[in-house]
Design a protein around this motif. Sequence first.
Motif, PDB file in Angstrom:
ATOM      1  N   LEU A   1      -6.221  -3.180  -2.453  1.00  0.00           N
ATOM      2  CA  LEU A   1      -6.524  -1.995  -1.646  1.00  0.00           C
ATOM      3  C   LEU A   1      -5.783  -0.772  -2.177  1.00  0.00           C
ATOM      4  CD1 LEU A   1      -6.416  -3.577   1.915  1.00  0.00           C
ATOM      5  CD2 LEU A   1      -8.411  -2.514   0.859  1.00  0.00           C
TER       6      LEU A   1
ATOM      7  N   GLU B   1      -8.259  -1.301  10.609  1.00  0.00           N
ATOM      8  CA  GLU B   1      -9.444  -2.079  10.233  1.00  0.00           C
ATOM      9  C   GLU B   1      -9.132  -3.578  10.206  1.00  0.00           C
ATOM     10  OE1 GLU B   1     -11.722   1.231   7.428  1.00  0.00           O
ATOM     11  OE2 GLU B   1     -10.880  -0.587   6.539  1.00  0.00           O
ATOM     12  N   TYR B   2      -7.985  -3.924   9.652  1.00  0.00           N
ATOM     13  CA  TYR B   2      -7.597  -5.338   9.614  1.00  0.00           C
ATOM     14  C   TYR B   2      -7.341  -5.869  11.021  1.00  0.00           C
ATOM     15  CZ  TYR B   2      -7.345  -6.578   4.679  1.00  0.00           C
ATOM     16  OH  TYR B   2      -7.673  -6.918   3.397  1.00  0.00           O
TER      17      TYR B   2
ATOM     18  N   ILE C   1      -6.260   1.464   7.221  1.00  0.00           N
ATOM     19  CA  ILE C   1      -6.392   0.106   6.702  1.00  0.00           C
ATOM     20  C   ILE C   1      -5.867  -0.917   7.708  1.00  0.00           C
ATOM     21  CG2 ILE C   1      -5.580  -1.483   4.914  1.00  0.00           C
ATOM     22  CD1 ILE C   1      -5.564   0.952   3.000  1.00  0.00           C
TER      23      ILE C   1
ATOM     24  N   LYS D   1      -3.729   6.633   4.052  1.00  0.00           N
ATOM     25  CA  LYS D   1      -4.780   5.650   4.326  1.00  0.00           C
ATOM     26  C   LYS D   1      -4.232   4.414   5.024  1.00  0.00           C
ATOM     27  CE  LYS D   1      -8.433   7.574   2.468  1.00  0.00           C
ATOM     28  NZ  LYS D   1      -9.656   7.840   3.243  1.00  0.00           N
TER      29      LYS D   1
ATOM     30  N   ILE E   1       0.837  -1.191   0.000  1.00  0.00           N
ATOM     31  CA  ILE E   1       0.000   0.000   0.000  1.00  0.00           C
ATOM     32  C   ILE E   1       0.878   1.248   0.000  1.00  0.00           C
ATOM     33  CG2 ILE E   1      -1.774   1.279   1.263  1.00  0.00           C
ATOM     34  CD1 ILE E   1      -2.639  -1.444   2.438  1.00  0.00           C
TER      35      ILE E   1
ATOM     36  N   TYR F   1      -7.401   2.954  -3.204  1.00  0.00           N
ATOM     37  CA  TYR F   1      -7.115   4.192  -2.486  1.00  0.00           C
ATOM     38  C   TYR F   1      -6.136   5.122  -3.186  1.00  0.00           C
ATOM     39  CZ  TYR F   1      -9.560   2.400   1.593  1.00  0.00           C
ATOM     40  OH  TYR F   1     -10.515   1.933   2.443  1.00  0.00           O
TER      41      TYR F   1
END
Length: 249
Positions: free
Chosen positions: A66, A26-27, A23, A19, A14, A70
């Motif tokens: 992802l 959230e994971y 991320i 972001k 990423i 993003y």
Amino acid sequence: MSFKRYLRLLAKQISVSDKLDEIVKEYSDHMEDHMEALMEKGMSAEEAEKEAVYQLGDPVYAGRKLNKVYRKGVEWPLLTYFLIVSAAFVILRYFLPFRILPQEWADYIGLGTLLLGLLISALEKYEDLPLFYAWARDWNGGGITNSAFILAVSVYFFARNIKSALIWILLILVLLTLERYSIACIRDKKVRELLWEVGIAETDINSYKGYGFVNGKRVRLEAKEGIIKRGNIFIVVELHGFRPLVMSL
């Protein structure tokens, strides 16, 4: 594969640094909830972690997907703000033309504000600052101005008429986008190289400065929490602008 290694592989894919923390959180939250559910069914913590990681799938593939979602090349809030302020200054110039200041002097002032605005813009992007920000870290209020405002001022001085104003606005938009995108690409490369990597402290590392070795390279670092003593092992957990933030292992 442990969940820690899973996150490390995911994050490496990423390049959208603003972001990344969202991320990863959230994971992590999803992983904790999933593990709790599996442990309630009778699995041990180790078995639950292994099963949850397996069900998450390939971290490299997930991270790349992802990143495509993003990834942004244009900072629309900044450019929109610049356009609005520039339009206001062009209108102001129309109603308040220079009566004393020669246009040649105005061009010099415009060039100065243009260069200053681009310099401040580069520093803002380097430090990963938001559109509006405070001058000092411990302030609670918002910023007074930013690079987009200063660049809009340069349009006021450059504009001889509506046509020339539009040309300068377009030119500055291109320069601003290329400058910030280039810096973002360099920063994203650094994120991929350093994030979740383990290193050793060469000096004491506090919240202001310190040095350590990561992948054989000497890097200037900051401690996210407390002080990391010389010789201790640390892990890079995020980047504040271009400065890696580390935590002790």
